[in-house]
Write a protein that holds these residues in place. Structure first.
Motif, PDB file in Angstrom:
ATOM      1  N   PHE A 293       0.805  -1.220   0.000  1.00 26.99           N
ATOM      2  CA  PHE A 293       0.000   0.000   0.000  1.00 26.99           C
ATOM      3  C   PHE A 293       0.837   1.268   0.000  1.00 26.99           C
ATOM      4  CE2 PHE A 293      -2.856  -3.053   2.204  1.00 26.99           C
ATOM      5  CZ  PHE A 293      -3.862  -3.054   1.258  1.00 26.99           C
ATOM      6  N   GLY A 294       2.023   1.187   0.519  1.00 28.43           N
ATOM      7  CA  GLY A 294       2.877   2.354   0.677  1.00 28.43           C
ATOM      8  C   GLY A 294       3.037   2.684   2.151  1.00 28.43           C
ATOM      9  N   VAL A 295       4.125   3.338   2.448  1.00 25.62           N
ATOM     10  CA  VAL A 295       4.435   3.663   3.853  1.00 25.62           C
ATOM     11  C   VAL A 295       3.435   4.669   4.409  1.00 25.62           C
ATOM     12  CG1 VAL A 295       6.188   4.637   5.383  1.00 25.62           C
ATOM     13  CG2 VAL A 295       6.878   3.138   3.522  1.00 25.62           C
ATOM     14  N   ASN A 296       3.083   5.665   3.609  1.00 29.39           N
ATOM     15  CA  ASN A 296       2.167   6.703   4.099  1.00 29.39           C
ATOM     16  C   ASN A 296       0.796   6.139   4.458  1.00 29.39           C
ATOM     17  OD1 ASN A 296       4.111   8.667   3.797  1.00 29.39           O
ATOM     18  ND2 ASN A 296       3.438   9.221   1.734  1.00 29.39           N
ATOM     19  N   GLN A 297       0.255   5.263   3.626  1.00 32.76           N
ATOM     20  CA  GLN A 297      -1.056   4.693   3.903  1.00 32.76           C
ATOM     21  C   GLN A 297      -1.004   3.764   5.124  1.00 32.76           C
ATOM     22  OE1 GLN A 297       0.166   5.004   0.834  1.00 32.76           O
ATOM     23  NE2 GLN A 297      -1.357   6.258  -0.182  1.00 32.76           N
ATOM     24  N   THR A 298       0.085   3.045   5.265  1.00 33.49           N
ATOM     25  CA  THR A 298       0.214   2.160   6.421  1.00 33.49           C
ATOM     26  C   THR A 298       0.314   2.972   7.707  1.00 33.49           C
ATOM     27  OG1 THR A 298       1.337   0.526   5.032  1.00 33.49           O
ATOM     28  CG2 THR A 298       1.557   0.277   7.407  1.00 33.49           C
ATOM     29  N   LEU A 299       1.103   4.033   7.678  1.00 34.09           N
ATOM     30  CA  LEU A 299       1.204   4.889   8.864  1.00 34.09           C
ATOM     31  C   LEU A 299      -0.125   5.587   9.165  1.00 34.09           C
ATOM     32  CD1 LEU A 299       4.731   6.516   8.415  1.00 34.09           C
ATOM     33  CD2 LEU A 299       4.034   4.778  10.073  1.00 34.09           C
ATOM     34  N   LEU A 300      -0.837   5.983   8.123  1.00 31.40           N
ATOM     35  CA  LEU A 300      -2.147   6.597   8.319  1.00 31.40           C
ATOM     36  C   LEU A 300      -3.110   5.605   8.974  1.00 31.40           C
ATOM     37  CD1 LEU A 300      -3.965   9.085   7.771  1.00 31.40           C
ATOM     38  CD2 LEU A 300      -4.603   7.965   5.632  1.00 31.40           C
ATOM     39  N   PHE A 301      -3.080   4.369   8.525  1.00 26.61           N
ATOM     40  CA  PHE A 301      -3.921   3.333   9.136  1.00 26.61           C
ATOM     41  C   PHE A 301      -3.597   3.155  10.614  1.00 26.61           C
ATOM     42  CE2 PHE A 301      -4.452  -1.067  10.485  1.00 26.61           C
ATOM     43  CZ  PHE A 301      -5.818  -1.190  10.336  1.00 26.61           C
ATOM     44  N   ILE A 302      -2.325   3.151  10.948  1.00 27.31           N
ATOM     45  CA  ILE A 302      -1.912   2.969  12.342  1.00 27.31           C
ATOM     46  C   ILE A 302      -2.410   4.128  13.204  1.00 27.31           C
ATOM     47  CG2 ILE A 302       0.099   2.914  13.878  1.00 27.31           C
ATOM     48  CD1 ILE A 302       1.551   1.363  11.650  1.00 27.31           C
TER      49      ILE A 302
END
Length: 118
Positions: free
Chosen positions: A28-37
């Motif tokens: 998904f990408g780092v930004n989307q993963t961090l946003l999910f967290i």
């Protein structure tokens, strides 16, 4: 044997969480993963505050009627564990947290807990 299984699961959970986070950030990408967290942690705080306050009111009402709030007390423990699980980064802990915050699932788990206790 049960203790060994429990220790193995507890020790392998962070490794599995990191594995899933790394693969999701690659997909998904780092930004989307961090946003999910971050969003899951904020949802955990919000739901924990809302359901915790609601459950405290339920316990006070039961106490004022002269009853013992054992069910509501155990529900509070599940709500607390669910909220903490949502605060932890990772997909598995978020899934466990969401499951513990669904009232129907929580009551079913309480029923299973009390059946096993008796």
């Amino acid at each position: 044997m049960k203790l060994l299984l429990a220790v193995t699961l507890i020790l392998s959970l962070p490794i599995l969480e990191l594995y899933l986070l790394m693969h999701s950030s690659a997909y998904f990408g780092v930004n989307q993963t961090l946003l999910f967290i971050v969003v899951s942690a904020l949802c955990g705080i919000f739901v924990l505050r809302f359901q915790g306050a609601s459950n405290i009111k339920k316990m006070r009402l039961t106490l004022s009627q002269g009853g013992l709030p054992t069910g509501a007390l155990f529900e509070s423990v599940f709500i607390l564990v669910g909220g903490i699980a949502l605060l932890l980064p990772g997909f598995i802990s978020d899934a466990v947290g969401v499951m513990l915050l669904i009232p129907l699932v929580r009551r079913y788990m309480l029923l299973m807990f009390f059946r096993r206790l008796i």
